[in-house]
Design a protein around this motif. Structure first.
Motif, mmCIF file in Angstrom:
data_model
loop_
_atom_site.group_PDB
_atom_site.id
_atom_site.type_symbol
_atom_site.label_atom_id
_atom_site.label_comp_id
_atom_site.label_asym_id
_atom_site.label_seq_id
_atom_site.Cartn_x
_atom_site.Cartn_y
_atom_site.Cartn_z
ATOM 1 N N ALA A 188 0.820 -1.221 0.000
ATOM 2 C CA ALA A 188 0.000 0.000 0.000
ATOM 3 C C ALA A 188 0.856 1.273 0.000
ATOM 4 N N PRO A 189 1.819 1.443 0.915
ATOM 5 C CA PRO A 189 2.631 2.661 0.862
ATOM 6 C C PRO A 189 3.501 2.738 -0.389
ATOM 7 N N PHE A 190 3.944 1.590 -0.884
ATOM 8 C CA PHE A 190 4.723 1.569 -2.119
ATOM 9 C C PHE A 190 3.893 2.117 -3.281
ATOM 10 N N ALA A 191 2.675 1.610 -3.426
ATOM 11 C CA ALA A 191 1.806 2.070 -4.513
ATOM 12 C C ALA A 191 1.446 3.542 -4.347
ATOM 13 N N ALA A 192 1.197 3.967 -3.111
ATOM 14 C CA ALA A 192 0.829 5.364 -2.862
ATOM 15 C C ALA A 192 1.982 6.297 -3.213
ATOM 16 N N SER A 193 3.218 5.914 -2.872
ATOM 17 C CA SER A 193 4.375 6.752 -3.182
ATOM 18 C C SER A 193 4.574 6.865 -4.690
ATOM 19 N N ALA A 194 4.444 5.744 -5.383
ATOM 20 C CA ALA A 194 4.609 5.768 -6.837
ATOM 21 C C ALA A 194 3.563 6.666 -7.488
ATOM 22 N N ALA A 195 2.321 6.540 -7.032
ATOM 23 C CA ALA A 195 1.251 7.368 -7.599
ATOM 24 C C ALA A 195 1.496 8.844 -7.329
ATOM 25 N N ALA A 196 1.913 9.185 -6.110
ATOM 26 C CA ALA A 196 2.138 10.586 -5.747
ATOM 27 C C ALA A 196 3.253 11.208 -6.580
ATOM 28 N N LEU A 197 4.227 10.391 -6.973
ATOM 29 C CA LEU A 197 5.383 10.904 -7.714
ATOM 30 C C LEU A 197 5.265 10.693 -9.222
ATOM 31 N N GLY A 198 4.152 10.127 -9.653
ATOM 32 C CA GLY A 198 3.921 9.976 -11.085
ATOM 33 C C GLY A 198 4.767 8.922 -11.758
ATOM 34 N N VAL A 199 5.140 7.884 -11.014
ATOM 35 C CA VAL A 199 5.948 6.802 -11.569
ATOM 36 C C VAL A 199 5.080 5.550 -11.663
ATOM 37 N N PRO A 200 4.999 4.901 -12.818
ATOM 38 C CA PRO A 200 4.164 3.702 -12.923
ATOM 39 C C PRO A 200 4.731 2.536 -12.119
ATOM 40 N N VAL A 201 3.850 1.741 -11.547
ATOM 41 C CA VAL A 201 4.247 0.493 -10.905
ATOM 42 C C VAL A 201 4.318 -0.581 -11.997
#
Length: 434
Positions: A188-201
């Motif tokens: 969850a925090p990994f996905a949230a950080s990626a989304a906030a920074l505009g980097v695709p998972v």
């Protein structure tokens, strides 16, 4: 900073941090490289539990030095918003550069990737990646003892870290994490950080084709003896430095962030024709490898001897069987795709998964061509000029095709660093939770 710091700049920044936070930060030598360069470790905090961070394990993946400094500043400043960064609870031990010899052969990569939109060509012209037997994390798998590997094993045996984090870049794609055991709560925090920074998972990755995949971008090493093992060539992964903390109940997280994001990285829809796409990618990597190798063979007479030149050793290793190894490793996926809908749920057969394999197919010849162009430029032989011109035309076309096919988008260095640092802290929080 809008560019990656050099190894010298990382070292100088670490020295300044120790001066600014006397008693909190310590810098010491934990080993010596094959060429006599120091392996330095910055320790921050005095807690009884240890988190080990390994920067620059691959010299062509430069983000780790910047992330290491960001983490050190966070802990040294007494950040207690997370129990993982409380210096009274946890000591962070940060190896500033695991492969300084390789980094010296990648000098210029920081300048080549500076600016708001660096080119793929500038990166591959400067990057150097050693053969597997000369990669400190990987060399134990192929049975070659390196002093850098031994130093890291000794650090792990001494500190018994609850978590080791290895800091990596992928040249193109999305972000993901590979874990030697599951860390519940990380997704969850990994996905949230990626989304906030505009980097695709990244959905699906070559590096963990058959690993367990409990959440997007999270891959967990299968247990020993499982039929689901890592990519070809890494069957003995238990011998690597990644798995060493398991002796003491610890885990390792390999945290990958992209230099360039690809358009399909986070597209989980089934690929329209994965078998056809995989056959085309196999042909792409074989043909690109054949063309680079043909130029290499014509240049051998005026290139350094392999024993005197790490880049020549890389070219020989790749020419021997690496292109075929990569292409052949996709055979089971082709058969899986041809088997029908029952197996089409594989992450490797989605649009994202095929896109990740396309990155691999395109980068292998480019890595070799970039190295060979540097060697030809330095050769000075009359025939080298013609070969350089011939290969440069191929190289330029391949870079353009890469950028166009996958619609590459540069990820700013601060975003790469923040995403990697946030992911490391989140992984540490999970590992420290009973």
């Amino acid at each position: 900073m809008n560019r990656y710091p050099t190894v010298a700049e990382v070292t100088e920044s670490a020295r300044r941090l120790v001066s600014r936070f006397p008693g909190t930060g310590r810098l010491r030598r934990v080993g010596t490289s094959r060429a006599g360069r120091p392996l330095l470790m910055l320790s921050v905090g005095h807690g009884p539990r240890h988190v080990l961070v390994v920067a620059r394990p691959h010299p062509d993946e430069p983000v780790g030095g910047a992330t290491a400094l960001a983490l050190a500043e966070l802990v040294a400043g007494g950040d207690r918003r997370s129990p993982a960064t409380d210096p009274d609870t946890v000591t962070w031990d940060i190896v500033l550069c695991l492969d300084p010899d390789g980094a010296a052969l990648s000098e210029g990569i920081e300048t080549a990737t500076a600016g708001p939109a660096p080119s793929l060509a500038s990166y591959y012209r400067a990057a150097f990646r050693p053969v597997a037997a000369e990669q400190p994390e990987w060399a134990p798998i192929v049975g070659r003892p390196l002093p850098e590997s031994r130093a890291l094993f000794d650090v792990i045996d001494d500190l018994r870290p609850v978590l080791q984090c290895s800091l990596h870049n992928v040249d193109a794609g999305g972000t993901w994490a590979q874990l030697t055991r599951d860390l519940p709560g990380l997704a969850a925090p990994f996905a949230a950080s990626a989304a906030a920074l505009g980097v695709p998972v990244q959905h699906g990755t070559y590096d963990a084709l058959y690993w367990e995949n409990p959440a997007p971008g999270i891959h967990v090493l299968p247990p020993p003896g499982s039929t689901a093992r890592p990519a070809a060539g890494s069957e003995d992964i238990g011998l690597s430095t990644w798995c060493a903390p398991q002796r003491y109940g610890g885990a390792t997280a390999i945290v990958e962030v992209p230099l360039w994001a690809t358009a399909p990285a986070d597209d989980p829809t089934p690929h329209a024709d994965p078998a056809r796409a995989l056959r085309a990618l196999s042909g792409l990597v074989r043909e690109g490898g054949r063309q680079v190798t043909a130029v290499f063979e014509r240049a051998r007479g005026f290139l350094p001897a392999p024993e005197d030149s790490p880049p020549v050793r890389v070219l020989e290793w790749m020419a021997e069987d690496l292109y075929d190894l990569v292409a052949d490793s996709w055979g089971p996926l082709v058969r899986q795709a041809e088997a029908g809908p029952r197996t089409d749920g594989s992450p490797a057969l989605t649009t994202a998964g095929i896109g990740a394999l396309e990155v691999v197919a395109r980068r292998q010849p480019l890595r070799a061509a970039g190295l060979l162009l540097r060697l030809l430029h330095a050769a000075g032989a009359p025939a080298a000029t013609g070969l350089h011109h011939e290969l440069d035309a191929l190289f330029t076309a391949w870079c353009t095709d890469f950028e166009t096919s996958l619609r590459l988008r540069w990820v700013p260095v601060p975003a790469q660093v923040e995403l990697q640092a946030r992911t490391v802290v989140a992984a540490a929080e999970c590992a420290l939770t009973p």
